[in-house]
Design a protein around this motif. Structure first.
Motif, short mmCIF file in Angstrom:
data_model
loop_
_atom_site.label_atom_id
_atom_site.label_comp_id
_atom_site.label_asym_id
_atom_site.label_seq_id
_atom_site.Cartn_x
_atom_site.Cartn_y
_atom_site.Cartn_z
N VAL A 111 -19.40 3.16 6.60
CA VAL A 111 -18.53 1.99 6.50
C VAL A 111 -18.94 1.10 5.34
N THR A 112 -20.25 0.85 5.21
CA THR A 112 -20.70 -0.04 4.14
C THR A 112 -20.43 0.56 2.76
N GLU A 113 -20.62 1.86 2.61
CA GLU A 113 -20.35 2.50 1.32
C GLU A 113 -18.85 2.52 1.02
N SER A 114 -18.04 2.69 2.06
CA SER A 114 -16.59 2.64 1.87
C SER A 114 -16.16 1.24 1.46
N HIS A 115 -16.82 0.22 2.03
CA HIS A 115 -16.52 -1.16 1.66
C HIS A 115 -16.84 -1.40 0.19
N ALA A 116 -17.98 -0.89 -0.27
CA ALA A 116 -18.36 -1.03 -1.68
C ALA A 116 -17.36 -0.31 -2.57
N PHE A 117 -16.92 0.85 -2.16
CA PHE A 117 -15.92 1.63 -2.91
C PHE A 117 -14.63 0.84 -3.01
N PHE A 118 -14.21 0.23 -1.90
CA PHE A 118 -12.98 -0.54 -1.87
C PHE A 118 -13.08 -1.77 -2.77
N GLU A 119 -14.23 -2.44 -2.72
CA GLU A 119 -14.43 -3.62 -3.55
C GLU A 119 -14.42 -3.27 -5.03
N LYS A 120 -14.96 -2.11 -5.38
CA LYS A 120 -15.04 -1.71 -6.78
C LYS A 120 -13.68 -1.36 -7.36
N TYR A 121 -12.87 -0.62 -6.60
CA TYR A 121 -11.61 -0.10 -7.14
C TYR A 121 -10.37 -0.85 -6.67
N GLY A 122 -10.53 -1.78 -5.73
CA GLY A 122 -9.39 -2.55 -5.27
C GLY A 122 -8.32 -1.67 -4.64
N TRP A 124 -6.45 0.52 -5.83
CA TRP A 124 -6.48 1.92 -6.27
C TRP A 124 -7.43 2.77 -5.43
N ALA A 125 -8.34 2.09 -4.71
CA ALA A 125 -9.25 2.83 -3.83
C ALA A 125 -8.49 3.58 -2.76
N ILE A 126 -7.32 3.07 -2.37
CA ILE A 126 -6.52 3.72 -1.33
C ILE A 126 -6.11 5.11 -1.80
N ILE A 127 -5.79 5.25 -3.09
CA ILE A 127 -5.41 6.55 -3.65
C ILE A 127 -6.65 7.39 -3.94
N LEU A 128 -7.63 6.80 -4.62
CA LEU A 128 -8.82 7.55 -5.02
C LEU A 128 -9.61 8.06 -3.82
N ALA A 129 -9.64 7.28 -2.75
CA ALA A 129 -10.43 7.65 -1.57
C ALA A 129 -9.91 8.93 -0.92
N ARG A 130 -8.65 9.25 -1.14
CA ARG A 130 -8.09 10.47 -0.55
C ARG A 130 -8.90 11.71 -0.95
N PHE A 131 -9.48 11.67 -2.13
CA PHE A 131 -10.15 12.85 -2.67
C PHE A 131 -11.67 12.77 -2.50
N ALA A 132 -12.13 11.85 -1.66
CA ALA A 132 -13.57 11.69 -1.42
C ALA A 132 -13.85 11.79 0.07
N PRO A 133 -14.46 12.89 0.53
CA PRO A 133 -14.79 13.02 1.96
C PRO A 133 -15.61 11.83 2.46
N PHE A 134 -15.48 11.53 3.73
CA PHE A 134 -16.12 10.39 4.37
C PHE A 134 -15.45 9.08 3.94
N VAL A 135 -15.37 8.86 2.63
CA VAL A 135 -14.77 7.62 2.13
C VAL A 135 -13.32 7.52 2.58
N ARG A 136 -12.57 8.64 2.50
CA ARG A 136 -11.15 8.58 2.86
C ARG A 136 -10.95 8.25 4.35
N THR A 137 -11.96 8.51 5.16
CA THR A 137 -11.86 8.19 6.58
C THR A 137 -11.99 6.70 6.83
N PHE A 138 -12.83 6.02 6.05
CA PHE A 138 -13.17 4.63 6.36
C PHE A 138 -12.53 3.60 5.44
N VAL A 139 -12.04 3.97 4.26
CA VAL A 139 -11.40 3.00 3.39
C VAL A 139 -10.18 2.36 4.06
N PRO A 140 -9.33 3.11 4.78
CA PRO A 140 -8.23 2.44 5.49
C PRO A 140 -8.71 1.38 6.48
#
Length: 230
Positions: A111-122, A124-140
């Motif tokens: 969750v914390t790494e997904s939060h950092a990913f979301f903060e970094k990409y804003g 666009w993280a919703i699209i980019l996260a689709r192609f990153a395992p684990f991250v795509r589960t928690f970014v939504p």
């Protein structure tokens, strides 16, 4: 197509779900839709993702799955629906996830790494996260916790769902009639799995280095205090 990819853990092996003797043997469409929804909407990240979609496309090309014009849109729709579920989980109970204890299948750092990913990409993280395992589960979920404006979230999520769900499945379909692809299915699935896991490996390595750096700085700060006390 019935050969099991023995080199992969069971849950991450698409043939565990689709192959001969698999959980959903003979029911490719339900298998893919169920797995996609669980991974994207029910906070369970340890599922095959891209390799499953690619394999579904290959099976469609061989006539062992529904027509690609049914399969690809269905996967895209369920991928979007799964993310919507994750978003509203975030709106309702998301903050509790940051306090949840680690378990076999859930780690707080997901969750914390997904939060950092979301903060970094804003957004666009919703699209980019689709192609990153684990991250795509928690970014939504993180988007829901952050109370991201729903119309914005929905728009980016639809684009991501179509690119990932429909795109990867269609790619498998068009490569399914290429003899070298069919003959080397196991190796190709392993490559897809490895490539899709690279972001997770990089994130884990970065987190490991940061923990050691913080520990080193704390140790260095304690040394002068110990010496002066002596």
């Amino acid at each position: 197509m019935s050969t099991t990819v023995v080199a992969m853990p069971g849950l991450l092996d698409p043939m565990y779900w689709l192959g001969a003797g698999g959980v959903f043997h003979g029911a490719v469409l339900p298998a893919i839709l169920v797995v996609v929804f669980i991974e994207t909407g029910l906070l369970f990240p340890l599922l095959p993702g891209e390799s499953l979609l690619f394999t579904g496309g290959l099976l469609a090309a061989k006539g062992l799955a529904p027509d690609i014009w049914v399969l690809a849109p269905a996967v895209a729709v369920v991928a979007v629906l799964g993310d919507q579920c994750g978003y509203f989980i975030g709106r309702r109970i998301g903050p509790a996830l940051f306090k949840k204890e680690d378990s076999r299948f859930f780690k707080k750092h997901y969750v914390t790494e997904s939060h950092a990913f979301f903060e970094k990409y804003g957004p666009w993280a919703i699209i980019l996260a689709r192609f990153a395992p684990f991250v795509r589960t928690f970014v939504p979920v993180v988007a829901g916790v952050s109370y991201m404006r729903y119309p914005v979230y929905l728009g980016f999520d639809i684009v991501g769902g179509v690119l990932w769900g429909g795109g990867v499945t269609t790619l498998g379909y068009f490569l399914g009639n290429v003899p070298v692809v069919h003959e080397n299915l196991e190796k190709i699935i392993l490559v897809i799995l490895f490539v899709s896991m690279i972001p997770a490996f990089l994130a884990a390595g970065k987190a490991y280095r940061n923990r050691h750096r913080v520990a080193g700085e704390a140790e260095a700060a304690d040394e002068p205090a110990t010496e002066s006390t002596a």
